[in-house]
Design an enzyme around this catalytic site. Structure first.
Site, short mmCIF file in Angstrom:
data_model
loop_
_atom_site.label_atom_id
_atom_site.label_comp_id
_atom_site.label_asym_id
_atom_site.label_seq_id
_atom_site.Cartn_x
_atom_site.Cartn_y
_atom_site.Cartn_z
N CYS A 1 0.80 -1.22 0.00
CA CYS A 1 0.00 0.00 0.00
C CYS A 1 0.84 1.27 0.00
O CYS A 1 2.05 1.25 0.14
CB CYS A 1 -0.99 -0.02 1.16
SG CYS A 1 -2.30 -1.26 0.88
N ASP A 2 0.13 2.36 -0.08
CA ASP A 2 0.58 3.67 -0.54
C ASP A 2 2.02 4.07 -0.21
O ASP A 2 2.87 4.13 -1.08
CB ASP A 2 -0.36 4.75 0.01
CG ASP A 2 -1.75 4.64 -0.61
OD1 ASP A 2 -2.15 3.54 -0.98
OD2 ASP A 2 -2.43 5.67 -0.70
N CYS B 1 -6.59 -1.45 -2.65
CA CYS B 1 -7.91 -1.08 -3.17
C CYS B 1 -7.96 -1.18 -4.69
O CYS B 1 -7.02 -0.84 -5.39
CB CYS B 1 -8.29 0.31 -2.70
SG CYS B 1 -8.41 0.43 -0.91
N SER C 1 -5.42 11.67 -2.93
CA SER C 1 -5.36 10.23 -3.08
C SER C 1 -5.31 9.89 -4.57
O SER C 1 -5.79 10.66 -5.41
CB SER C 1 -6.60 9.59 -2.45
OG SER C 1 -6.79 8.28 -2.92
#
Length: 555
Positions: free
Chosen positions: A119-120, A192, A469
């Protein structure tokens, strides 16, 4: 081997004794010691299953002739940290992750690293650590989650629960329907399902050459994901034996390839921060100008959510990142001679990859847009640059002029949006949210999702010295530099100032004379830091640099 420093010789008897205490055999210490850097935790859905991925990696390392040794790193879920004070932390933890990998790898003299993330900020933090250490490394992600389904509508986190909040406030859906949507938006583990920051970075890792083909798109629940993890484990032993280093792979050509892919797929605007930061650690001279130069020449070939309706699973079925890269290669838009962790060049990796669904990946002569997904804007409001994901902007908002609505924080702007105080034509300005001013440069997903959910994405723009985002869509311009707390023009804007946005011509400006701007700056007083004294954020705010240079820490 580096590990000889802790395993060989008479003086290392105590070291071996400690290793034997954990069940390692003398034979294990004759093999390369490979660190499995596992970002597994039980708070990020993209990381919840990484213990299974790490286990597959360790099986691969053992099969390849190495000895796996696992240690953890931290990770924050951007979605859960969103829209409250917790969002000050994700970007700043990128540096903590890199630092912790450095500390563990140097303290224990590992021969190689397998970086298991998803993730990010965890992905760039891991790649920054690899580039800084420059010991053999390979990255493997946990893969994207599958999309949800609600009454025949495909959902992901953004086009599901985040935008449903705005729709509910606008009276378009009931509280019961909102509850159903939030239940169905995220049906599996994984990053996601759209092309948000996590999946963008996992895809760019392929084009950087530091991850195996398939890394960006194979869904998290699939057996192919564990197969890829085993192959990564086997491959790292080969990289160690051949002394193939991250800086041999992550060259300026590799970074240009990554930017070209980013433009072609319409990836997250956060990549401008992360690629600059990784390049900084690799001592590669990469700037914002590279992004805009490449964007003008590389067409946008996909419309993955939030820019369109397709998911990462759709992209995987259509041929994946290799098919996109091969399409770019045919037009001479990437350097096919760049090295990769496979042992082959990127050209050799992708030569047999074809587009399997032209509805998902378009051919080079039939793009969605002739320019890439990201544009760098400049002008008196952003002399050092600002970033917009132009592939997710409606055509009618590529040029916009409107009255500034000024907010000193994300919370006040979000409340105004939900209270319907923002009208068509407005330009929402959220300031003092930059790397220093935030501190931590919060993502503005909740305000932008609320705007979209209320049907205002075709009439309202938003600019900020914070960031967005990867799930943001609409005319949302972030990374405005210099930021407000550094005396940037965004800090002296007043309610009602006319803001001009011209994405096509790369312009972001306020209709004020130079004299008026300077007069206001002469009166500007820097506000006190928002960070509590003695905290990590307080230290971070003193060292972090501009978003235009990747928000890296001063050396």
């Amino acid at each position: 081997m580096r590990s000889n420093e802790i395993t060989k010789g008479v003086a290392r008897a105590p070291h071996r004794s400690l290793l034997y205490a954990m069940g390692y055999l003398p034979e294990d210490l004759e093999k390369p010691l490979i660190a499995v850097v596992n970002a597994h935790n039980e708070i990020i859905p993209g990381h919840f299953h990484l213990d299974e991925i790490a286990q597959a990696v360790k099986l691969g390392i053992s099969a390849g002739g190495g000895t796996p040794v696992e240690f953890p790193v931290i990770g924050i879920c951007d979605g859960i940290a969103m829209n409250h004070s917790g969002m000050k932390y994700p970007l700043s933890t990128r540096e903590l992750i890199a630092d912790s990998i450095e500390a563990m790898a140097m303290g224990h003299k590992f021969d190689g690293l397998v970086l298991v993330g998803n993730c990010d900020k965890i992905v760039p933090g891991m790649l920054m650590g690899a580039a800084r250490l420059n010991i053999p490394s390979i990255y493997i992600s946990g893969g994207p989650m599958l999309t949800g389904d609600y009454r025949g509508k495909t959902l992901d986190l953004i086009r599901g629960s985040f935008e449903a909040v705005g729709a509910h406030v606008n009276g378009e859906i009931s509280a019961e329907e909102l509850s159903e949507i939030e239940t169905h938006s995220c049906p599996t583990c994984g990053s996601c399902a759209g092309l948000f920051t996590a999946n963008t970075m996992n895809s760019l890792a392929e084009s950087l050459g530091i991850a195996l083909p398939g890394n960006g798109t194979i869904p998290a629940p699939f057996g192919r994901r564990k197969q890829l993890a085993k192959r990564a484990g086997m491959k790292i032993v080969e990289l160690v034996k051949n002394n193939v280093l991250p800086r041999d792979i992550m060259t300026i050509d590799a970074f240009k390839n990554a930017i070209a892919l980013d433009m072609a797929i319409g990836g997250s605007s956060n990549t401008t921060l992360h690629l600059l930061a990784i390049a900084n650690e690799a001592e590669v001279d990469l700037t914002l100008d590279h992004f805009d130069e490449i964007s003008r020449n590389v067409p946008n070939l996909t419309k993955i959510s939030p820019a369109g309706v397709h998911s990462m699973h759709d992209l995987d079925n259509a041929g994946g990142i290799s098919a996109v890269l091969n399409e770019l290669a045919k037009a001479g838009l990437i350097n096919t001679d760049a090295k990769t962790v496979t042992g082959n060049t990127i050209g050799e990796n992708i030569k047999n990859a074809n587009i399997l669904d032209p509805n998902v990946i378009r051919e080079i002569d039939n793009p969605y847009k002739k320019e890439g997904g990201i544009a760098i804007l400049r002008g008196n409001l952003a002399p050092d640059g600002a970033v917009v994901k132009q592939s997710a902007v409606e055509p009618e908002m590529m040029q916009h002029k409107g009255s500034a609505r000024i907010f000193e924080s994300e919370e006040t702007a979000y409340a105004a949006i939900l209270n319907k105080q923002i009208k068509a034509g407005d330009v929402v300005v959220i300031r003092y949210e930059g790397p220093k001013g935030g501190p931590g440069m919060r993502e503005m997903l909740s305000p932008t999702a609320a705007i979209a959910g209320m049907g205002l994405e075709k009439s309202v723009a938003l600019i900020t010295d914070g960031r967005f985002s990867g799930g943001t869509r609409g005319p949302c311009i972030g990374h405005v530099s210099p930021e407000a707390s550094e005396g940037g023009t965004i800090g002296i804007l007043e309610e009602g100032d006319i803001i001009e946005i011209d994405i096509k011509n790369r312009v972001l400006k306020v209709d004020l004379s130079e004299e008026e701007i300077q007069a206001r700056k002469d009166k500007w007083v820097q506000p006190p830091s928002k960070a509590k004294r003695g905290t990590y954020l307080s230290r971070y705010s003193k060292l972090v640099t501009s978003a235009s240079t990747g928000a890296v820490l001063e050396r």
